[in-house]
Enzyme design. Structure first.
Site, PDB file in Angstrom:
ATOM      1  N   HIS A 100      -5.297   4.059   2.259  1.00  0.00           N
ATOM      2  CA  HIS A 100      -5.040   2.776   2.447  1.00  0.00           C
ATOM      3  C   HIS A 100      -4.390   2.320   3.801  1.00  0.00           C
ATOM      4  O   HIS A 100      -4.134   1.095   4.117  1.00  0.00           O
ATOM      5  CB  HIS A 100      -4.199   2.245   1.235  1.00  0.00           C
ATOM      6  CG  HIS A 100      -2.734   2.835   1.172  1.00  0.00           C
ATOM      7  ND1 HIS A 100      -2.453   3.896   0.461  1.00  0.00           N
ATOM      8  CD2 HIS A 100      -1.744   2.305   1.616  1.00  0.00           C
ATOM      9  CE1 HIS A 100      -1.028   3.895   0.469  1.00  0.00           C
ATOM     10  NE2 HIS A 100      -0.572   3.027   1.346  1.00  0.00           N
ATOM     11  N   ASP A 131      -7.021   8.636  -2.021  1.00  0.00           N
ATOM     12  CA  ASP A 131      -6.233   7.905  -1.256  1.00  0.00           C
ATOM     13  C   ASP A 131      -5.904   8.825   0.055  1.00  0.00           C
ATOM     14  O   ASP A 131      -4.697   8.754   0.293  1.00  0.00           O
ATOM     15  CB  ASP A 131      -5.149   7.318  -1.870  1.00  0.00           C
ATOM     16  CG  ASP A 131      -4.456   6.204  -0.984  1.00  0.00           C
ATOM     17  OD1 ASP A 131      -4.923   6.070   0.311  1.00  0.00           O
ATOM     18  OD2 ASP A 131      -3.580   5.715  -1.360  1.00  0.00           O
ATOM     19  N   SER A 214       4.151   5.244   3.572  1.00  0.00           N
ATOM     20  CA  SER A 214       2.843   5.919   3.240  1.00  0.00           C
ATOM     21  C   SER A 214       2.206   6.763   4.331  1.00  0.00           C
ATOM     22  O   SER A 214       1.970   6.404   5.588  1.00  0.00           O
ATOM     23  CB  SER A 214       1.687   4.778   2.772  1.00  0.00           C
ATOM     24  OG  SER A 214       2.190   4.228   1.741  1.00  0.00           O
TER      25      SER A 214
END
Length: 362
Positions: A100, A131, A214
């Site tokens: 993402h 992911d 992230s």
């Protein structure tokens, strides 16, 4: 969590305060007659405080060592108008991050610890189902330092961890916490650039994970990356805002499984993720509430087909897990491995039935 720059976007010894300090003059009998009034109280704090200070200094030194070891392996990734983090995976310039973070982008600017100017990189492959993604620097700078990835099987609740990345656009930032839980199954949102993936065996941590973290590194005190910070829990009572102190990281074992395949072949051929080999949809009851998952199609020769499941069957349980939606089905399967046997409870023309299914692989 991706971040828009416009929005900027070892163990601590247990202190046993003063126990047996009077051994200096009379053992541990508890007899303080040989001491001047207040002497025991005067001795104990000085020993205790010195011990505490030494322990705190040791822990601080551990923190500083880990940061020196690992932070140079954590990079900032810019994808157009968004920012995220990544971890140097090998000396050839491969960097692992979240799917993402890269979203639909194919080329990137990467800021590494060994240079001030961003370097260009390209996408090798993305695997949204877990992911994860791998990108590669076009030119590998001198001194690029790959991270060391740890053993996920040794991660335990209570271990001290540090999260490293670029939260809120602040590159090379570090937060600290503990491992709060292991084996968590978490479903991501498909909104705001999320993959909608359901990911099993995640590491839960109290270390702050903010937008921009992230794809970074969750690190133990042995300077090993034990996970890739991916998302923070959201709290409906906070209007969907993140819940403080509840974050999740993809375990190092899964990171290596995915990254090694992408680097070797450009794709993931062995996902390690269990599947029923069906196409399905959520069904509602008479009150319009989710009540199961209807099989729309079974893959010929697949897991469900071999177990006798058919199109039209409504799955209501996987083992002891109640199944009401596609998401709950994905979460139940996320805790299983390909080749595992599970009991699937279902309704066929309103009649209950069960089937023992040997799970396939996504």
């Amino acid at each position: 969590m991706r971040l828009s720059p416009a929005t900027v976007r070892r163990r601590l010894p247990v202190v046993l305060g003063g126990i047996c300090v009077i051994v200096l003059v009379g053992g541990c009998s508890g007899d303080t007659d040989a001491l001047p009034t207040g002497a025991a109280q005067a001795v104990a704090p000085s020993v205790r405080d010195g011990y505490t200070s030494d322990a705190a200094n040791d822990l601080q030194n551990d923190y500083e060592t880990v940061i020196r070891d690992v932070l140079p392996s954590v990079v900032q990734i810019q994808t157009g108008d968004a920012l995220g983090s990544g971890v140097v995976y090998d000396s050839r310039g491969h960097i692992v991050t979240n799917a993402h973070v890269i979203d639909q982008t194919r080329s990137f600017e990467v800021t590494v610890a060994t240079g001030e100017q961003p370097l260009t990189a390209r996408l090798v492959a993305s695997y949204p189902e877990q992911d994860l993604a791998v990108i590669k620097l076009d030119q590998v700078p001198a001194g690029l330092r790959p991270a060391v990835f740890g053993d996920s099987g040794k991660v335990a609740v209570g271990q001290i961890v540090l999260a490293m990345g670029s939260p809120l656009g602040l590159s090379s930032s570090v937060t600290q916490g503990i491992v709060s839980g292991i084996g968590r199954t978490v479903s991501e949102s498909a909104e705001n650039g999320g993959t909608g993936a359901t990911i099993g065996n995640m590491v839960q941590t109290s270390a702050a994970i903010n937008p921009g973290n992230s794809g970074g590194a969750l690190v133990n005190l042995d300077s090993e990356v034990i996970g890739i910070p991916t998302l923070a829990a959201t709290d409906p009572d906070l209007g969907g805002g993140t819940a403080p102190g509840i974050g999740f990281a993809i375990p190092a074992s899964m990171v290596r499984t995915v990254a090694d395949q992408i680097i070797a072949t450009g794709k993931v051929t062995d996902s390690g993720r269990a599947a029923l080999d069906i196409t399905a949809r959520t069904v509602l009851d008479d009150n319009y509430q989710p009540s199961g998952v209807a099989i729309v199609e079974v893959v010929k020769g697949g897991a469900a087909d071999e177990a006798g499941l058919r199109a039209g069957d409504i799955i209501t349980k996987i083992g002891s897990h109640e199944i009401t939606t596609i998401t709950s089905l994905a979460e139940a399967l996320a805790s299983e491995q390909p080749g595992d046997q599970v009991v699937v409870s279902y309704l066929r023309n309103g009649e209950p039935g069960t089937a023992r299914v040997t799970l396939g692989e996504i």
